[in-house]
Write a protein that holds these residues in place. Structure first.
Motif, PDB file in Angstrom:
ATOM      1  N   PHE A   1      17.917  20.600  -4.093  1.00  0.00           N
ATOM      2  CA  PHE A   1      18.673  21.125  -2.957  1.00  0.00           C
ATOM      3  C   PHE A   1      17.855  21.120  -1.681  1.00  0.00           C
ATOM      4  O   PHE A   1      16.785  21.715  -1.615  1.00  0.00           O
ATOM      5  CB  PHE A   1      19.123  22.556  -3.262  1.00  0.00           C
ATOM      6  CG  PHE A   1      20.072  23.129  -2.252  1.00  0.00           C
ATOM      7  CD1 PHE A   1      21.316  22.575  -2.067  1.00  0.00           C
ATOM      8  CD2 PHE A   1      19.707  24.230  -1.511  1.00  0.00           C
ATOM      9  CE1 PHE A   1      22.203  23.112  -1.147  1.00  0.00           C
ATOM     10  CE2 PHE A   1      20.574  24.773  -0.578  1.00  0.00           C
ATOM     11  CZ  PHE A   1      21.827  24.216  -0.397  1.00  0.00           C
ATOM     12  N   SER A   2      18.357  20.450  -0.684  1.00  0.00           N
ATOM     13  CA  SER A   2      17.768  20.364   0.642  1.00  0.00           C
ATOM     14  C   SER A   2      16.388  19.714   0.567  1.00  0.00           C
ATOM     15  O   SER A   2      16.036  19.079  -0.414  1.00  0.00           O
ATOM     16  CB  SER A   2      17.711  21.743   1.314  1.00  0.00           C
ATOM     17  OG  SER A   2      17.291  21.635   2.649  1.00  0.00           O
ATOM     18  N   GLN A   3      15.654  19.845   1.645  1.00  0.00           N
ATOM     19  CA  GLN A   3      14.304  19.292   1.702  1.00  0.00           C
ATOM     20  C   GLN A   3      13.308  20.432   1.752  1.00  0.00           C
ATOM     21  O   GLN A   3      13.503  21.382   2.490  1.00  0.00           O
ATOM     22  CB  GLN A   3      14.128  18.454   2.967  1.00  0.00           C
ATOM     23  CG  GLN A   3      15.000  17.233   3.038  1.00  0.00           C
ATOM     24  CD  GLN A   3      14.719  16.465   4.306  1.00  0.00           C
ATOM     25  OE1 GLN A   3      13.582  16.234   4.656  1.00  0.00           O
ATOM     26  NE2 GLN A   3      15.765  16.076   4.995  1.00  0.00           N
ATOM     27  N   SER A   4      12.272  20.312   0.994  1.00  0.00           N
ATOM     28  CA  SER A   4      11.206  21.301   1.059  1.00  0.00           C
ATOM     29  C   SER A   4      10.231  20.858   2.140  1.00  0.00           C
ATOM     30  O   SER A   4       9.746  19.728   2.121  1.00  0.00           O
ATOM     31  CB  SER A   4      10.482  21.404  -0.283  1.00  0.00           C
ATOM     32  OG  SER A   4       9.342  22.205  -0.146  1.00  0.00           O
TER      33      SER A   4
ATOM     34  N   ILE B   1      23.963  18.841   3.710  1.00  0.00           N
ATOM     35  CA  ILE B   1      22.751  19.264   3.018  1.00  0.00           C
ATOM     36  C   ILE B   1      22.574  18.374   1.784  1.00  0.00           C
ATOM     37  O   ILE B   1      23.495  18.202   0.995  1.00  0.00           O
ATOM     38  CB  ILE B   1      22.842  20.734   2.576  1.00  0.00           C
ATOM     39  CG1 ILE B   1      23.054  21.644   3.780  1.00  0.00           C
ATOM     40  CG2 ILE B   1      21.601  21.152   1.812  1.00  0.00           C
ATOM     41  CD1 ILE B   1      23.346  23.089   3.410  1.00  0.00           C
ATOM     42  N   HIS B   2      21.362  17.863   1.604  1.00  0.00           N
ATOM     43  CA  HIS B   2      21.080  17.064   0.418  1.00  0.00           C
ATOM     44  C   HIS B   2      21.203  17.936  -0.831  1.00  0.00           C
ATOM     45  O   HIS B   2      20.643  19.028  -0.888  1.00  0.00           O
ATOM     46  CB  HIS B   2      19.653  16.491   0.495  1.00  0.00           C
ATOM     47  CG  HIS B   2      19.169  15.998  -0.823  1.00  0.00           C
ATOM     48  ND1 HIS B   2      19.553  14.774  -1.350  1.00  0.00           N
ATOM     49  CD2 HIS B   2      18.371  16.573  -1.761  1.00  0.00           C
ATOM     50  CE1 HIS B   2      19.002  14.632  -2.534  1.00  0.00           C
ATOM     51  NE2 HIS B   2      18.266  15.703  -2.802  1.00  0.00           N
ATOM     52  N   ALA B   3      21.967  17.456  -1.808  1.00  0.00           N
ATOM     53  CA  ALA B   3      22.069  18.116  -3.101  1.00  0.00           C
ATOM     54  C   ALA B   3      22.333  17.052  -4.148  1.00  0.00           C
ATOM     55  O   ALA B   3      23.208  16.214  -3.987  1.00  0.00           O
ATOM     56  CB  ALA B   3      23.200  19.141  -3.098  1.00  0.00           C
ATOM     57  N   ALA B   4      21.541  17.083  -5.223  1.00  0.00           N
ATOM     58  CA  ALA B   4      21.705  16.118  -6.303  1.00  0.00           C
ATOM     59  C   ALA B   4      21.397  16.792  -7.634  1.00  0.00           C
ATOM     60  O   ALA B   4      20.363  17.447  -7.772  1.00  0.00           O
ATOM     61  CB  ALA B   4      20.769  14.931  -6.087  1.00  0.00           C
ATOM     62  N   ALA B   5      22.303  16.629  -8.572  1.00  0.00           N
ATOM     63  CA  ALA B   5      22.110  17.217  -9.905  1.00  0.00           C
ATOM     64  C   ALA B   5      21.065  16.414 -10.662  1.00  0.00           C
ATOM     65  O   ALA B   5      20.853  15.254 -10.412  1.00  0.00           O
ATOM     66  CB  ALA B   5      23.429  17.226 -10.666  1.00  0.00           C
TER      67      ALA B   5
END
Length: 159
Positions: free
Chosen positions: A125-128, A155-159
């Motif tokens: 989730f998102s960018q760190s 927002i970037h989200a990938a399972a």
């Protein structure tokens, strides 16, 4: 930006651990940061946000609202999983942090996902900002909606 979408995103991540008033207050902060970033930063003198970060202020604020057990971030999967174990409580999960020793990141994440399935999905989730692995746990039954909301919000989200 739609407050309804932000509220729903927070509701899915919180999974009943926050009441509607807390979620509304969290989404209000995100909307304030989105509406007027300059004014928000002037009012929040303790903010660690830097303009060089690869995400907008409102997303940074959204991530800050998830601190304290709703978002997990660490440089390595074993440390990430240790945070998840802490959030669930002792003796709730069978997989131990030691079980991840010697595994590469992908294999370790697969083990973590296997442990949490079928109830939860691990979502990148998102960018760190610190280039750490950063995940949230989402009820698998709500995963499709969560990914849809994330896409709508950008927002970037990938399972």
């Amino acid at each position: 930006m739609n407050q309804k979408h932000i509220n729903e995103l927070f509701e899915i991540i919180a999974d009943g651990s926050l009441d509607a008033e807390d979620i509304a207050a969290m989404s209000d902060e995100v909307l304030k940061a989105h509406t007027d970033a300059v004014a928000y930063l002037q009012a929040d003198t303790g903010s660690q946000y830097q303009e060089s970060y690869p995400l907008p202020l409102w997303e940074w604020v959204l991530l800050e609202q998830l601190e304290g057990g709703l978002i997990f971030h660490a440089p390595q999967v074993d440390a990430l999983y240790a945070q998840i174990v802490d959030a669930f409580g002792d003796d709730e999960l069978d997989l131990t942090v030691a079980d991840l020793a010697g595994l590469n990141a992908d294999a370790a994440l697969a083990k973590v996902q296997e442990e949490l399935a079928p109830t939860y999905s691990v979502v990148d989730f998102s960018q760190s900002v610190a280039r750490e692995k950063q995940v949230v746990l989402v009820r698998t039954a709500k995963l499709a909606r969560f990914l849809e909301l994330s896409a709508v919000l950008g927002i970037h989200a990938a399972a």
